[in-house]
Structures are given as C-alpha cells and as structure tokens.
Design an enzyme around this catalytic site. Structure first.
Site, PDB file in Angstrom:
ATOM      1  N   SER A 248       0.840  -1.199   0.000  1.00 48.51           N
ATOM      2  CA  SER A 248       0.000   0.000   0.000  1.00 48.51           C
ATOM      3  C   SER A 248       0.873   1.247   0.000  1.00 48.51           C
ATOM      4  O   SER A 248       2.029   1.216   0.431  1.00 48.51           O
ATOM      5  CB  SER A 248      -0.879   0.033   1.249  1.00 48.51           C
ATOM      6  OG  SER A 248      -1.661  -1.137   1.340  1.00 48.51           O
TER       7      SER A 248
HETATM    8  N1  SAH Z   1      -0.100  -4.996   4.470  1.00 52.21           N
HETATM    9  C1  SAH Z   1       0.529  -5.315   3.205  1.00 52.21           C
HETATM   10  C2  SAH Z   1      -0.413  -5.081   2.041  1.00 52.21           C
HETATM   11  C3  SAH Z   1      -0.303  -6.166   1.023  1.00 52.21           C
HETATM   12  S1  SAH Z   1      -1.609  -6.219  -0.183  1.00 52.21           S
HETATM   13  C4  SAH Z   1       1.843  -4.542   3.054  1.00 52.21           C
HETATM   14  O1  SAH Z   1       2.136  -3.699   3.909  1.00 52.21           O
HETATM   15  O2  SAH Z   1       2.603  -4.820   2.112  1.00 52.21           O
HETATM   16  C5  SAH Z   1      -2.795  -7.250   0.605  1.00 52.21           C
HETATM   17  C6  SAH Z   1      -2.390  -8.655   0.956  1.00 52.21           C
HETATM   18  O3  SAH Z   1      -3.554  -9.336   1.441  1.00 52.21           O
HETATM   19  C7  SAH Z   1      -1.872  -9.516  -0.208  1.00 52.21           C
HETATM   20  O4  SAH Z   1      -0.606  -9.990   0.125  1.00 52.21           O
HETATM   21  C8  SAH Z   1      -2.901 -10.642  -0.312  1.00 52.21           C
HETATM   22  O5  SAH Z   1      -2.335 -11.889  -0.692  1.00 52.21           O
HETATM   23  C9  SAH Z   1      -3.452 -10.703   1.103  1.00 52.21           C
HETATM   24  N2  SAH Z   1      -4.765 -11.326   1.255  1.00 52.21           N
HETATM   25  C10 SAH Z   1      -5.836 -11.269   0.444  1.00 52.21           C
HETATM   26  N3  SAH Z   1      -6.857 -12.007   0.934  1.00 52.21           N
HETATM   27  C11 SAH Z   1      -6.415 -12.542   2.114  1.00 52.21           C
HETATM   28  C12 SAH Z   1      -6.976 -13.416   3.089  1.00 52.21           C
HETATM   29  N4  SAH Z   1      -8.222 -13.906   2.983  1.00 52.21           N
HETATM   30  N5  SAH Z   1      -6.234 -13.752   4.155  1.00 52.21           N
HETATM   31  C13 SAH Z   1      -4.961 -13.281   4.293  1.00 52.21           C
HETATM   32  N6  SAH Z   1      -4.359 -12.470   3.403  1.00 52.21           N
HETATM   33  C14 SAH Z   1      -5.076 -12.097   2.318  1.00 52.21           C
END
Ligand code: SAH
Length: 215
Positions: A65
């Site tokens: 993000s």
């Molecule tokens: N907090 C992260 C944002 C990554 S984008 C950062 O600081 O980089 C969002 C993430 O959520 C992705 O890696 C995706 O694989 C994960 N995601 C999506 N659905 C999910 C679920 N049901 N359980 C756990 N992770 C999930």
C-alpha cells in the site's frame, strides 16, 4: 536508523513531511515511519521509488500500500504500546513492521505461501516480535484472540464475522469494504453483539480472497 544511503534517508524525511501535510498527526505513527525503512520491504529495483507516495508491485501480483494509506490506517487504529493487533494481509510486511515500531504486539496472516515464505524471515530480522501465519484471514487468527485492534489491508467484500468475534469489547477494527473500490470503515465493538461503524473515504485495495493458496 541503520541506512548508509543518504539519498534514501533524505527521501524518507521528505515522505514524513508529506504525511504531515496529508493530515497524519499521530506522532507514534510518524515516529514509526522514521524508524522503519520502506525500501527494505521492496526488491532493490524499486528502491528509488520506495519513498514516493505510491503503491508498488510485490511478488504474485500483490501490492504494498502507499505510505499515506498505511499511515492513515495506522492512525485510525489508535494504537498504544503493548496492544495486541491482528493484521490480515501481510504482503511485504511493511504495515506489520510499522505497527511493531509503534509498540504493538503484532499477529499477521497471509494467504499466499510465496509472500508468506518471503516476508517471514524479513520480519524476524526487522520486527522480531511479529507473529506470522499462513492462513485464510477470513478466519482470523483464533490461537491468540482476542485482539485490541484488527487491521485489514485487502479489500473485504463484507465485514468478516470471525474478525469481529476476535476483537475485545471496546476494540477497534479498520477495514476497507467493497468490491471494485472500497470505503475505509472504522468499527468499534461496543458489546458482544453490537458494533458502531464510521466511514473514512474511498480507497482501492487488492481483493480479500477466500482460502489460502500454494502460490
Ligand atoms: N499490508 C501489506 C499489504 C499487502 S496487499 C503490506 O504492507 O505490504 C494485501 C495482501 O492481502 C496480499 O498480500 C494478499 O495476498 C493478502 N490477502 C488477500 N486475501 C487474504 C486473506 N483472505 N487472508 C490473508 N491475506 C489475504
């Protein structure tokens, strides 16, 4: 602040000024952005852009993000030191590391094995108390529940019931809700069966998807 790279250091200072201009006032959030180095959560090709206010690509089509969104969610969460915080969507680990630097005890869940395997050793170096888990965030992380705070960093189709259940009464959850784009919601659990809900504007996140996957 371990970096020898003064160019990146200068860019980081300007990013933090930018966050202040965008309305981030929580000094604990701003301090965490000063302590953590966002470039370390990216592949080195992306280092020159690490302190721009933009979302960047991670492995397997996911994104880190943008800094102002990480800061905004962290500020809405009203974290104080020692709180137990559950994060759904570990991704690069940067959001988890910011919460760690704010003094939280962080538990984070990722559904993609590739990201989980890549991020876990990084977090154990940069944010050693963070507990990581490969699993489906719709189910939360029941082993360590309840949590004082829950933060979801992927776009949720609705508010997952398990996450509300794993929140303490009086606890706060920050979650972007919606399919194509999302509304940032802050939920305050006021009793075992009720919560208050407040909206904080439109955002675009990668989707929250069901079930963990082996990629
Ligand atoms: N907090 C992260 C944002 C990554 S984008 C950062 O600081 O980089 C969002 C993430 O959520 C992705 O890696 C995706 O694989 C994960 N995601 C999506 N659905 C999910 C679920 N049901 N359980 C756990 N992770 C999930």
């Amino acid at each position: 602040m371990a970096t020898e790279n003064y160019l990146l250091l200068g860019q980081k200072k300007r990013m933090i000024e930018g966050l202040r201009e965008k309305g981030i006032t929580d000094e604990n959030v701003l301090g965490a952005f000063d302590k953590m180095e966002r470039h370390l959560f990216l592949e080195s090709l992306l280092w020159p852009r690490a302190y721009e206010d933009e979302a960047l690509k991670l492995a397997t089509d996911q994104t880190i993000s943008k800094p102002s969104t990480v800061a905004f969610q962290s500020q809405l969460l009203e974290v104080s030191k020692g709180m137990k915080v559950l994060e759904i969507g570990t991704g690069s680990g940067f959001q988890a590391a910011i919460l760690y630097a704010m003094g939280a005890r962080v538990f984070t869940v990722e559904r993609q094995i590739t990201l989980f395997n890549r991020t876990r050793p990084l977090l154990s170096k940069l944010a050693p108390t963070v507990v990581t888990r490969y699993g489906d965030g719709f189910k939360g992380f029941p082993q360590f529940a309840p949590y004082d705070r829950v933060i979801v960093t992927c776009g949720a189709p609705e508010i997952p019931q398990a996450l509300v259940e794993q929140l303490v009464v009086g606890g706060i959850m920050v979650i972007p809700v919606g399919e194509e784009s999302q509304v940032m919601k802050r939920i305050v659990k006021i009793s075992d069966s009720e919560y208050d809900e407040e909206d904080f504007g439109d955002f675009v996140f990668v989707p929250m998807l069901k079930e963990r996957v082996r990629r």
